[in-house]
Enzyme design. Structure first.
Site, PDB file in Angstrom:
ATOM      1  N   SER A   4       0.941  -1.150   0.065  1.00  0.00           N
ATOM      2  CA  SER A   4      -0.057   0.061  -0.096  1.00  0.00           C
ATOM      3  C   SER A   4       0.724   1.337  -0.140  1.00  0.00           C
ATOM      4  CB  SER A   4      -1.011  -0.030   1.273  1.00  0.00           C
ATOM      5  OG  SER A   4      -1.962  -0.823   0.997  1.00  0.00           O
ATOM      6  N   LYS A  14       0.224   3.691  -2.715  1.00  0.00           N
ATOM      7  CA  LYS A  14      -0.753   4.838  -2.630  1.00  0.00           C
ATOM      8  C   LYS A  14      -0.236   6.155  -2.423  1.00  0.00           C
ATOM      9  CE  LYS A  14      -4.586   1.787  -0.926  1.00  0.00           C
ATOM     10  NZ  LYS A  14      -3.871   0.588  -0.478  1.00  0.00           N
ATOM     11  N   SER A  18      -5.949   4.009   3.878  1.00  0.00           N
ATOM     12  CA  SER A  18      -5.544   2.922   2.874  1.00  0.00           C
ATOM     13  C   SER A  18      -6.640   2.185   2.070  1.00  0.00           C
ATOM     14  CB  SER A  18      -4.769   1.933   3.572  1.00  0.00           C
ATOM     15  OG  SER A  18      -3.753   1.285   2.604  1.00  0.00           O
ATOM     16  N   LYS A  71       3.027   6.844   5.035  1.00  0.00           N
ATOM     17  CA  LYS A  71       2.161   5.634   4.591  1.00  0.00           C
ATOM     18  C   LYS A  71       2.870   4.217   4.864  1.00  0.00           C
ATOM     19  CE  LYS A  71      -1.387   4.096   2.637  1.00  0.00           C
ATOM     20  NZ  LYS A  71      -1.647   2.970   3.588  1.00  0.00           N
TER      21      LYS A  71
END
Length: 409
Positions: free
Chosen positions: A65, A68, A120, A226
């Site tokens: 993720s 992202k 997320s 993140k």
């Protein structure tokens, strides 16, 4: 029982060092690759991009993720935050972590960006991709082109917007650091990834988003950004933190557990703040002179095109020089950093004045020639006058002599 609870808390703080934000004992020494659990890791200065630590930074791995981060900055720079996005069936039933968008639900692009980066949401990622490019496949193509052009990545290929596993979806810690550095220059992106909590009022889900990045609560000066996980990628994490005038970005990939991923970035950030600082060496417009060997020679002047920053070991003083190629070279410890300077142009002469100056020079030369011709002409005329006068005198003497002979004879 209280004794055992206290002991557990002490062990937890000792192992993971959460909450204090202070420099760990390891930070006082050189950080080694063996101390990092992730298969690949890197620490950079978020302002200058200077690499401060790395472990297998160019090994190709699955990002999960942290993909992202790229999707988020692309959406911010290429979309209108007030656009209304209609959620498709594909987005509604996307796998993995979601913000529970409903099929046909209409959501602003800005709201989806928060759901993407804070919670997320894979459904938010797909909705964004379809809105901006029509299909998720087309979005991936555009995202790859964007990252190569804007960020300069060379080891990355994304096949989707969310990071769910795909054999053709990969990157490196070095490229992720570049992507994170680029994204963190955008104030809207920075605001989103620094947001800890946000009310979420969706058609199918009414709740509160809580940022998945635990470092926002646990590390002094944390500013983003993140985390990620899939079975194939394992634990990935990108974190930025700022103290004083220095902001560092740490990346770890394929760590065996979430706790160890957070421990990796904590050690790297501690190491960065213990050993390095960001220093400004010039402001936009500052002047620099290239010294020449001979004092009589004309010295070239340059100006800084923008504010210039360097990374220096704490306690060292950067040495600055201008190269003959017009570069500002900064030496600080083992780091040498160079910046292109703008050559200072001489004051531009307007074309009208330049024409006058040119004509003056040409006129000066032609005027000298005219004077020479005039002088020659005058000299010839003077000589002609003398010649005429001399002839006239000679003729008069000849006439007088003939008259005298006639009278005598």
């Amino acid at each position: 029982m209280r004794f055992f609870l206290t002991l557990i808390l002490l062990l937890t703080n000792t192992l993971f060092g959460w909450g204090s934000g202070s420099v760990s004992a390891q930070a006082s020494d050189e950080l080694t690759a063996a101390a990092i659990n992730g298969e690949s890791a890197i620490l950079i200065d978020g302002t200058t991009g200077q690499v401060l630590f790395q472990k297998n930074p160019h090994v190709t791995l699955y990002p999960a993720s942290i993909t992202k981060i790229a999707t988020g900055i692309y959406a911010i720079e290429n979309g209108n935050p007030d656009d209304i996005v209609t959620v498709s069936k594909k987005a509604r039933y996307e796998d993995g972590t979601r913000v529970y968008l409903g099929e046909g639900e209409q959501v602003s692009l800005k709201k989806l960006e928060y759901g993407l980066l804070m919670h997320s949401g894979n459904d938010a990622a797909t909705a964004i991709a379809e809105h901006l490019a029509g299909t998720t496949e087309k979005f991936a193509e555009r995202l790859n082109e964007y990252l190569a052009e804007k960020v300069g990545v060379t080891e990355t290929h994304f096949a989707n917007a969310h990071g769910l596993h795909d054999p053709n979806h990969y990157t490196t810690a070095a490229d992720m650091a570049k992507i994170a550095q680029y994204a963190m220059k955008n104030p809207i992106f920075r605001e989103i990834v620094a947001t800890k909590r946000l009310p979420w009022d969706g058609r199918e889900w009414k709740s509160e988003l809580i940022n998945h990045n635990k470092m926002l609560w646990r590390y002094e000066g944390a500013t983003g950004i993140k985390n990620g996980f899939t079975d194939e990628a394992r634990h990935t994490l990108v974190v930025s933190a700022k103290r004083g005038g220095s902001e560092f970005i740490a990346v770890t990939m394929k760590a065996s557990s979430s706790a160890l991923a957070y421990q990796d970035v904590t050690q790297m950030l501690d190491y960065g703040f213990a050993h390095y600082e960001t220093r400004q060496v010039a402001k936009a417009g500052d002047r620099f002179t290239l010294a020449t060997a001979a004092a009589s020679e004309r010295r070239e002047e340059f100006t800084a095109p923008s504010d210039l920053f360097v990374t220096v070991p704490i306690g060292s003083e950067p040495q600055i020089e201008v190269t003959p190629q017009g570069m500002l070279r900064v030496q600080a410890g083992t780091f040498t950093q160079e910046f292109s300077l703008k050559r200072k142009e001489q004051p531009e002469i307007p074309a009208r004045l330049l024409a006058i100056s040119s004509s003056d020079q040409t006129g000066s030369e032609s005027q000298t020639a005219r004077y020479a011709i005039l002088f020659t002409w005058l000299l010839l005329n003077i000589m002609l006058v003398f010649y005429v006068v001399a002839r006239a005198k000679k003729r008069r003497r000849s006439t007088s002599h003939q008259d005298w002979r006639r009278r005598v004879g």
